[in-house]
Design a protein around this motif. Structure first.
Motif, PDB file in Angstrom:
ATOM      1  N   THR A   1      -4.005  47.483  17.299  1.00  0.00           N
ATOM      2  CA  THR A   1      -4.183  47.951  15.994  1.00  0.00           C
ATOM      3  C   THR A   1      -2.657  47.773  15.707  1.00  0.00           C
ATOM      4  OG1 THR A   1      -3.305  50.096  17.064  1.00  0.00           O
ATOM      5  CG2 THR A   1      -5.786  49.819  16.892  1.00  0.00           C
ATOM      6  N   TYR A   2      -2.550  47.595  13.999  1.00  0.00           N
ATOM      7  CA  TYR A   2      -0.599  48.204  14.351  1.00  0.00           C
ATOM      8  C   TYR A   2      -0.078  49.159  14.291  1.00  0.00           C
ATOM      9  CZ  TYR A   2      -0.603  44.142  11.197  1.00  0.00           C
ATOM     10  OH  TYR A   2      -0.454  43.179  11.140  1.00  0.00           O
ATOM     11  N   GLN A   3      -1.181  50.117  14.597  1.00  0.00           N
ATOM     12  CA  GLN A   3      -0.572  51.258  15.231  1.00  0.00           C
ATOM     13  C   GLN A   3       0.398  51.568  16.601  1.00  0.00           C
ATOM     14  OE1 GLN A   3      -3.058  54.823  15.077  1.00  0.00           O
ATOM     15  NE2 GLN A   3      -1.427  56.583  16.325  1.00  0.00           N
TER      16      GLN A   3
ATOM     17  N   TYR B   1       4.740  51.157  17.789  1.00  0.00           N
ATOM     18  CA  TYR B   1       4.407  51.831  18.821  1.00  0.00           C
ATOM     19  C   TYR B   1       5.713  51.327  19.765  1.00  0.00           C
ATOM     20  CZ  TYR B   1       4.158  55.493  21.841  1.00  0.00           C
ATOM     21  OH  TYR B   1       4.665  56.719  23.181  1.00  0.00           O
TER      22      TYR B   1
ATOM     23  N   LEU C   1      -1.776  50.726   8.089  1.00  0.00           N
ATOM     24  CA  LEU C   1      -1.782  51.685   9.138  1.00  0.00           C
ATOM     25  C   LEU C   1      -2.701  53.038   7.886  1.00  0.00           C
ATOM     26  CD1 LEU C   1       2.416  52.045   9.273  1.00  0.00           C
ATOM     27  CD2 LEU C   1       0.398  52.015  11.256  1.00  0.00           C
TER      28      LEU C   1
ATOM     29  N   GLU D   1      -5.927  52.675   9.363  1.00  0.00           N
ATOM     30  CA  GLU D   1      -6.139  53.094  10.252  1.00  0.00           C
ATOM     31  C   GLU D   1      -5.570  54.161  10.711  1.00  0.00           C
ATOM     32  OE1 GLU D   1      -2.906  50.953  13.039  1.00  0.00           O
ATOM     33  OE2 GLU D   1      -4.163  49.239  12.712  1.00  0.00           O
TER      34      GLU D   1
ATOM     35  N   VAL E   1      -3.241  56.879   9.372  1.00  0.00           N
ATOM     36  CA  VAL E   1      -1.531  56.607  10.139  1.00  0.00           C
ATOM     37  C   VAL E   1      -0.245  55.956   9.446  1.00  0.00           C
ATOM     38  CG1 VAL E   1      -0.683  54.595  11.852  1.00  0.00           C
ATOM     39  CG2 VAL E   1      -0.152  57.597  12.387  1.00  0.00           C
TER      40      VAL E   1
ATOM     41  N   TYR F   1       3.519  55.957   8.582  1.00  0.00           N
ATOM     42  CA  TYR F   1       4.572  55.264   9.351  1.00  0.00           C
ATOM     43  C   TYR F   1       5.347  56.694  10.721  1.00  0.00           C
ATOM     44  CZ  TYR F   1       8.599  52.764  11.245  1.00  0.00           C
ATOM     45  OH  TYR F   1       9.993  53.146  12.495  1.00  0.00           O
TER      46      TYR F   1
ATOM     47  N   GLU G   1       4.391  58.877  11.213  1.00  0.00           N
ATOM     48  CA  GLU G   1       4.026  59.934  12.442  1.00  0.00           C
ATOM     49  C   GLU G   1       3.840  59.088  14.005  1.00  0.00           C
ATOM     50  OE1 GLU G   1       0.327  62.355   9.821  1.00  0.00           O
ATOM     51  OE2 GLU G   1      -0.503  59.993  10.608  1.00  0.00           O
ATOM     52  N   VAL G   2       4.022  57.752  13.769  1.00  0.00           N
ATOM     53  CA  VAL G   2       4.324  56.432  15.458  1.00  0.00           C
ATOM     54  C   VAL G   2       6.110  57.206  15.573  1.00  0.00           C
ATOM     55  CG1 VAL G   2       4.576  54.826  15.759  1.00  0.00           C
ATOM     56  CG2 VAL G   2       2.208  55.200  13.997  1.00  0.00           C
TER      57      VAL G   2
END
Length: 335
Positions: free
Chosen positions: A234-236, A240, A272, A275, A277, A279, A281-282
């Motif tokens: 995932t992009y998350q 990360y 994001l 998904e 979320v 940025y 939060e990441v």
């Protein structure tokens, strides 16, 4: 010393996977048997295979600045050779000199020489053979990689952002604004020269070897491993891992991350959002994980951890830590 060429190529494949390029396809197009390459430690790629790998990576990722962006994200993948430099150096000048001597382990396209003047020191990248007259696309990707990697590893040795005094390329730069962003200095064209020039004040600065130790803490205690060779993350997860790879200089901006993934800020924010979320939060999760593990290691005080995570004031770090855990960093470390 480990096979540094293999380490570099593995880092390249992992970075390509982050940009949604299947490593299997990239290797196949470049005449490389991926299974054999992963299995054998003594494997050595031919110059044609390396040439094709760079060419196909830029083409499949649709990123004409693939080498530039790969260099920007390379810290974790390059720990092997950086570790050797740190072990044998006490100052930046020694580290740069040793790095120049080790360059042949990573590329056969150019050699590196270091020279000093009264106010500056210059790192020159001197091409071999035909590349000096007509640089190929893979040569450009490789040169971009080494230029960026050099600047960013000086960051790591000093735990501060180093700005070159001058950056020179022998060829015309396709996107000068992006090069200036990554290299922190507007590059200029100078026929026959590839060079990074730094102020002399950095030469005798002592290396903060804690950076190398911190990266090992990162790997061993946060549980991070180099990105897996797949393109299903995932992009998350991709962001990360990217933030962790660049963690010793704090949390980079959304603009920097989007440029690295070759998408616009708005597109990345939309991906994001899909998904579930944001940025911020990441970045908070990255800071929290690093803070907990750096403090738990017992090797770094609160001020050091605060600085590494990019906080200008300890009070700001303390407020954030209390929000994450309900206690202060000092109390957590004492427990």
């Amino acid at each position: 010393m480990a096979n540094q060429q293999k380490s570099l190529v593995l880092g390249m494949l992992a970075y390509a996977a982050q940009k949604d390029v299947a490593p299997q396809q990239l290797c196949k197009l470049s005449g490389i048997d991926l299974k054999t390459f992963l299995k054998r430690e003594d494997v050595v790629l031919t110059q044609k295979q390396l040439h094709d790998l760079w060419y196909n990576a830029g083409h499949l990722s649709k990123d004409p600045l693939f080498g530039l962006h790969f260099g920007e994200s390379l810290q974790l993948a390059a720990l092997g050779i950086v570790g050797e430099i740190v072990k044998s150096s006490s100052t930046v000048g020694e580290a740069v000199t040793h790095a120049a001597a080790l360059a042949h382990l990573l590329t056969a396209l150019f050699r590196i020489e270091v020279e000093q003047s009264k106010h500056h020191f210059t790192i020159r990248f001197i091409p071999f053979k035909d590349e000096a007259k007509a640089p190929s696309l893979p040569f450009r990707h490789t040169m971009d990689l080494f230029m960026v990697f050099t600047v960013h590893e000086l960051d790591g040795l000093l735990l501060t952002k180093v700005k070159p005094h001058a950056v020179r390329f022998s060829y015309s730069i396709p996107d000068i604004t992006e090069y200036e962003r990554v290299l922190r200095c507007r590059p200029v064209k100078r026929t026959g020269e590839y060079a990074l020039v730094f102020e002399k004040k950095y030469w005798d600065m002592p290396i903060l070897t804690a950076n190398y130790e911190l990266q090992h803490v990162l790997l061993q205690k946060v549980g991070v491993v180099p990105p897996q060779l797949n393109n299903n993350q995932t992009y998350q997860a991709k962001i990360y891992n990217y933030l962790l790879a660049n963690s010793y200089l704090g949390i980079v901006s959304l603009e920097t991350v989007s440029a690295n993934f070759n998408v616009s800020v708005r597109s990345l924010q939309r991906k994001l959002k899909e998904e579930g979320v944001k940025y911020q939060e990441v970045t908070e999760e990255v800071r929290k994980s690093l803070a907990l593990n750096y403090l738990s290691s017992g090797s770094y005080n609160v001020k050091e951890v605060s600085h590494i995570l990019g906080y200008n004031e300890i009070s700001a770090f303390t407020r954030a830590f209390k929000r994450w855990t309900g206690t202060t960093p000092v109390s957590y470390q004492h427990k």
